[in-house]
Each structure stands twice: as C-alpha cells, then as structure tokens.
Design an enzyme around this catalytic site. Sequence first.
Site, PDB file in Angstrom:
ATOM      1  N   HIS A   1      -1.767  10.859   0.512  1.00 54.27           N
ATOM      2  CA  HIS A   1      -1.931   9.500   0.023  1.00 54.27           C
ATOM      3  C   HIS A   1      -1.939   9.471  -1.504  1.00 54.27           C
ATOM      4  O   HIS A   1      -1.297   8.603  -2.115  1.00 54.27           O
ATOM      5  CB  HIS A   1      -3.234   8.910   0.556  1.00 54.27           C
TER       6      HIS A   1
ATOM      7  N   LYS B   1      -7.515  -0.270  11.411  1.00 55.91           N
ATOM      8  CA  LYS B   1      -6.914  -0.784  10.178  1.00 55.91           C
ATOM      9  C   LYS B   1      -5.646  -0.004   9.858  1.00 55.91           C
ATOM     10  O   LYS B   1      -4.637  -0.570   9.414  1.00 55.91           O
ATOM     11  CB  LYS B   1      -7.908  -0.682   9.022  1.00 55.91           C
TER      12      LYS B   1
ATOM     13  N   GLU C   1       0.820  -1.221   0.000  1.00 53.73           N
ATOM     14  CA  GLU C   1       0.000   0.000   0.000  1.00 53.73           C
ATOM     15  C   GLU C   1       0.848   1.262   0.000  1.00 53.73           C
ATOM     16  O   GLU C   1       1.750   1.421   0.832  1.00 53.73           O
ATOM     17  CB  GLU C   1      -0.934   0.007   1.209  1.00 53.73           C
TER      18      GLU C   1
ATOM     19  N   ASP D   1       3.391 -14.452  11.847  1.00 57.28           N
ATOM     20  CA  ASP D   1       2.056 -14.764  11.338  1.00 57.28           C
ATOM     21  C   ASP D   1       1.133 -13.557  11.511  1.00 57.28           C
ATOM     22  O   ASP D   1       0.564 -13.345  12.582  1.00 57.28           O
ATOM     23  CB  ASP D   1       1.506 -15.973  12.095  1.00 57.28           C
TER      24      ASP D   1
END
Length: 440
Positions: A393, A280, A85, A296
């Site tokens: 962004h 998130k 991202e 993991d």
Amino acid sequence: MSKSISGFSKLSKSKKIDWIVKTYFANNQEAKRILEQYWHIDEKIQQLHDEFIENTISNYYLPLGVAPNFLINGTLYAIPMAIEESSVVAAASKAAKFWQDRGGFKTQVISTTKIGQVHFMYFGNPDTLKSYFDHIKPQLLKDVKPITKNMEQRGGGILDIELRNKTNDIDGYYQLHVSFETLDAMGANFINSCLEQLAKTFKTDALVFKEFSSEEKDIQIVMSILSNYVPDCLVRAEVSCSIEDLNEDKNISAEEFASKFVRAVAIAEVEPYRAVTHNKGIMNGIDAVVLATGNDFRAVEAGIHAYASRNGKYSSLTHAKIENGMFYFWMEIPLALGTVGGLTGLHPLVKLSLELLHNPSAKELMQIVAVAGLAQNFAALKSLTTTGIQKGHMKMHLMNILNQFQANDFEKASIIEYFKSHTVSHNAVVDAIKNLRVKN
C-alpha cells in the site's frame, strides 16, 4: 464572516461562484481560478454536468482506472474503477491475474427481487383491514397499470403486494410490502411512482369500504418509498483451486497460506471490529465499479452493510474453507444495479465503462461488481496474512506523497528508485526529498 443568502439557486453559475469566493475564501481569485480550472473545455459536456445536480459550481474529478485480466464464467473482462485510493486498482488487477491462471471467477445471480413499501397508520380492527386489503388488491394492480405497462411488456413489473402488520413495533403501523422485478433498470423512479399510486388508491377507496367504521376509513399514509435493503436481489461470486495451486509465495507454503487465510476470514465472521474493515476492503472494489458504471454507490453500501448484519451481528461478507485438499473462497451479496436509465445513458464515461464491459445486462453487471469485491478482499487478505498490508500500500501511496511536496520528474524518478529497496513511510519519503534537494 459567513452570511446567509436568499435566491442562491436562481443565480447564474458565475454569480454563485462570485458570492461563494467573496464570502468564504481569503484568496478570492485563487479560489475562483481553481473552481473554473476544473470546468470542461467542451461547453456541451460542461452543461451536461451542470444539469446532473443543483447549484453546480465546478466538477470534482476522480481517477478512472482499469483492472484487466478478470476471467468471469469463461469471459475475459477489463473492469473500470473510479476511485481515489492508492493500491485498489493494482490489488484488484493482481488478484484477477492470480485467479485467471486458476480457472477464474465463477458467478451466479440467485435472485433479482426489489422491494418498495407504503407505510401507513390504521387504528381499527386488524381483521377488517385484512378484509379491505383482500378486496382492494385487484384494484391496486389495475390502477397502477399505466405505470407498469411498459415494464411488464419487457418481463418485469410488480410481483406481489402484501399487507404487513407492524403494530408490535409501533402502535397502528402497517405496510403495503411490494416486490418488484425491474430488469436492466435499477428502478428507483419506477418503484416510487408505483408506490405513490398504490398509496393513493389504498387511501381513497378506504373511504367507501362498507365494512369500515367512520374512524377506520381514515387511513393515514406516512410515506411511499423503495427500500435499498434488497436481500432477495442476490449474486454469488466464488473462486476455488487445489491447495497446491496456492504456492505463489516462496516465503510461505501453500498449506500455511490457505490455513492463515481461512482463519483470517473466520475472525472477520465473528469479530465486528475486524468485520467492518474487512468489508470496507470489499467495498473498495465494489464502489469503484458501481461509480464507474453510473450506479448509486450509497444505496449499494447501505444495502450490503445491512445484509452483513442480517443475523443480528455485523459479520464478514466473504467466507472461506479448506475441504478435501481444495481451497474455496466465496461471497453472496445483495446488489440492485441498472444498465439503463439514470446516468447510464447520459455520462460519456459511464457509457464507455459499460461498453468496456461488453454492454452488460443488469444481471451481468451484478456478477462483475461482485467479482471486483471478492478480488479486492482476496488481495487484501493475501497481503495481510503474508507480507503485511503496508508494504504494497505504501509503495502505491508513494506518488501521492511526492505530489504533496511538488516533486519534479527527476526527484520522482530518483526517489522511486531509492524505495525499491527501502521501506516506504511518510517520514522516510519526506527525508528522502529533503536530502535529495540539499544535494542538488
């Protein structure tokens, strides 16, 4: 038309690919070319990757970036991040630099206990079961010694075994609730091996326990498995400074910024729709480091999101306050990580990532990962409460759009220069590419 196949796992990699491209792709040769293009040129490294999982046909690459200038408890780190991202690495780096000049990040490992459970069914007298558990507990610990011996020599092992009555939830349902210390290993295989042995002893010895009736002797083991919910494997990360030291942005006062920031966090604490997106963003930083260090990330994600719901409502993982002229921003999260075992000793880039981090212990890695999440959240909230999230962004996303349209080096340089003074949006970039190509 798609069709089933028997014995796929027994085919060579080449034959697997031949079957896949003939069955699922219109352009067989192009699909095969792309799959083979991502094979590693070094046959030994490719074999290593082939053996990580089953039915390997190619490698799936993610960029590995570095976010420098993280000052954590007085030590400077450059943190590896594996993520696709745009803007995540840049945002983390910017936050790291911001706080480097304000004392850096402070961290503390609160606890490192991990949990595994033997789930079983028993339909007899609960008091008799409790009597059996008290009787068998020393034998449980004795029978698992061959598995725990090496871990115990390093200071870890089984901390305790509890019998838990869950019959209010499911008729006849009980647990052996086992707590572990696994030191620098994440410990999944160790924990599961211990649990399976505990289950074996618990079921077998019940057959000769004199207080049980014939029906009570039949303890039914449902499953033995570790839990990825680790609320007692906690780490805290925090930053603080005087409100005056938040005066980086000329368009907003330090006082107003601090106030808006604290309100933004408060909203995420009470509003689940905001909290999910808020958290998130934290996971953008956490997952990237977890993946880069061979851990993991699915287990980490599941455990952290469960922790965010521990009070019956999904809420923010981070918290902020203003007190006596000081700004405080912190987070406590559960992290079960390892720096030995698994991919940590196999994947060459994982080895490099851990060396980049000064070969941390599991506790040190917990602190580094938590800081990456806190930094990511700070950067996101700083943008949201000042310039807005899209400005930075979309500028970072610009290169992805240019690559989608196969822009050449001249076109990339020209368009990047153009958007230094213009707002980036997908349509605006597409128009800029078309206009540039018409002129040339």
